[in-house]
Write a protein that holds these residues in place. Structure first.
Motif, mmCIF file in Angstrom:
data_model
loop_
_atom_site.group_PDB
_atom_site.id
_atom_site.type_symbol
_atom_site.label_atom_id
_atom_site.label_comp_id
_atom_site.label_asym_id
_atom_site.label_seq_id
_atom_site.Cartn_x
_atom_site.Cartn_y
_atom_site.Cartn_z
ATOM 1 N N LEU A 178 0.830 -1.205 0.000
ATOM 2 C CA LEU A 178 0.000 0.000 0.000
ATOM 3 C C LEU A 178 0.867 1.259 0.000
ATOM 4 N N ASN A 179 1.860 1.280 0.865
ATOM 5 C CA ASN A 179 2.702 2.478 0.985
ATOM 6 C C ASN A 179 3.454 2.786 -0.312
ATOM 7 N N ASN A 180 3.877 1.736 -1.011
ATOM 8 C CA ASN A 180 4.702 1.939 -2.206
ATOM 9 C C ASN A 180 3.894 1.984 -3.499
ATOM 10 N N GLY A 181 2.610 1.594 -3.418
ATOM 11 C CA GLY A 181 1.860 1.377 -4.650
ATOM 12 C C GLY A 181 0.826 2.417 -5.027
ATOM 13 N N ILE A 197 -8.165 5.212 -10.098
ATOM 14 C CA ILE A 197 -9.100 4.072 -10.163
ATOM 15 C C ILE A 197 -9.814 3.886 -8.823
ATOM 16 N N ILE A 198 -9.084 4.033 -7.710
ATOM 17 C CA ILE A 198 -9.710 3.893 -6.382
ATOM 18 C C ILE A 198 -10.926 4.817 -6.268
ATOM 19 N N ASN A 199 -10.791 6.021 -6.772
ATOM 20 C CA ASN A 199 -11.889 7.002 -6.667
ATOM 21 C C ASN A 199 -13.110 6.635 -7.509
ATOM 22 N N LEU A 200 -12.960 5.682 -8.420
ATOM 23 C CA LEU A 200 -14.074 5.257 -9.275
ATOM 24 C C LEU A 200 -14.791 4.015 -8.721
ATOM 25 N N ILE A 242 -1.027 -2.450 -10.139
ATOM 26 C CA ILE A 242 -2.354 -1.807 -10.148
ATOM 27 C C ILE A 242 -3.308 -2.511 -9.177
ATOM 28 N N LEU A 243 -3.504 -3.803 -9.393
ATOM 29 C CA LEU A 243 -4.511 -4.524 -8.605
ATOM 30 C C LEU A 243 -4.181 -4.580 -7.118
ATOM 31 N N ASP A 244 -2.978 -5.053 -6.777
ATOM 32 C CA ASP A 244 -2.680 -5.304 -5.364
ATOM 33 C C ASP A 244 -2.756 -4.034 -4.503
ATOM 34 N N PRO A 245 -2.207 -2.891 -4.951
ATOM 35 C CA PRO A 245 -2.370 -1.678 -4.121
ATOM 36 C C PRO A 245 -3.838 -1.301 -3.911
ATOM 37 N N ILE A 246 -4.667 -1.512 -4.934
ATOM 38 C CA ILE A 246 -6.104 -1.209 -4.801
ATOM 39 C C ILE A 246 -6.757 -2.180 -3.812
ATOM 40 N N ILE A 247 -6.451 -3.463 -3.968
ATOM 41 C CA ILE A 247 -7.017 -4.489 -3.073
ATOM 42 C C ILE A 247 -6.678 -4.160 -1.617
ATOM 43 N N PHE A 248 -5.404 -3.852 -1.356
ATOM 44 C CA PHE A 248 -5.004 -3.624 0.042
ATOM 45 C C PHE A 248 -5.493 -2.291 0.572
#
Length: 200
Positions: A19-22, A30-33, A98-104
């Motif tokens: 999360l911190n690095n991604g 994308i998170i905001n959508l 892309i995916l993993d930072p959003i997931i976490f």
């Protein structure tokens, strides 16, 4: 009080690092959508526990655990789906960046307790991951892979979605996720793919 992940387990440092690095600009966009949907309340979570307990009564533990171990990474799935090395590399890049930072981001936001820590009726069939339950990372990843590949090979969409469903539901059967973790993971995957220009 309602148990949370934080009150039952400690977050693995590697996940905080993701999360911190991604959280780059594309990930934040994308998170905001992605729609914010709370996980079910205590009463409905108890119903989800019963679904898991019933799965574990009727499913073949040896078969599911074998599949579950194979599904911990995507090598076998990529092989089964007959991807080229380049497609596999590109998807792995997309998952990591892309995916993993959003997931976490969402896992830590919701802080949902794992099923076996919510109820001792659930006996996990694999080691319980040290990060929150909601959304399911495996569901988000496998459905995102399915939707991305379907953009490129629309005639194979059923094959890709069948694979994603099996991977997601296996995580429920093994006592690691609730049904709603899978449903939200699928929605997040669909939203990410819709708003990303990435093609494997």
């Amino acid at each position: 009080s309602f148990k949370t992940f934080s009150s039952t387990q400690n977050l693995g440092i590697e996940y905080r690092n993701i999360l911190n690095n991604g959280l780059n600009d594309e990930v934040k966009r994308i998170i905001n959508l992605i729609p914010l949907i709370n996980y079910p309340n205590v009463e409905n979570t108890k119903k989800e526990i019963e679904i898991i307990v019933n799965y574990q009564k009727i499913k073949n533990k040896n078969i599911i655990v074998k599949q579950g171990i194979e599904e911990l990474n995507f090598d076998k799935e990529f092989s089964d789906l007959k991807l080229t090395n380049l497609e596999a590399e590109r998807l792995e890049y997309f998952i990591s960046n892309i995916l993993d930072p959003i997931i976490f981001y969402f896992k830590i936001h919701y802080d949902r307790v794992r099923p076996s820590h919510f109820s001792d009726k659930v006996k996990p069939w694999l080691e319980v991951p040290n990060h929150p339950s909601y959304p399911s990372g495996h569901a988000t990843q496998s459905f995102a892979i399915a939707y991305l590949l379907s953009k490129k090979y629309p005639h194979k969409e059923n094959i890709y979605l069948k694979s994603a469903k099996r991977i997601s539901i296996n995580r429920e059967i093994m006592g690691l996720h609730y049904e709603s973790d899978t449903i939200y993971g699928n929605l997040i995957a669909k939203t990410i793919v819709k708003h990303s220009n990435f093609i494997p």
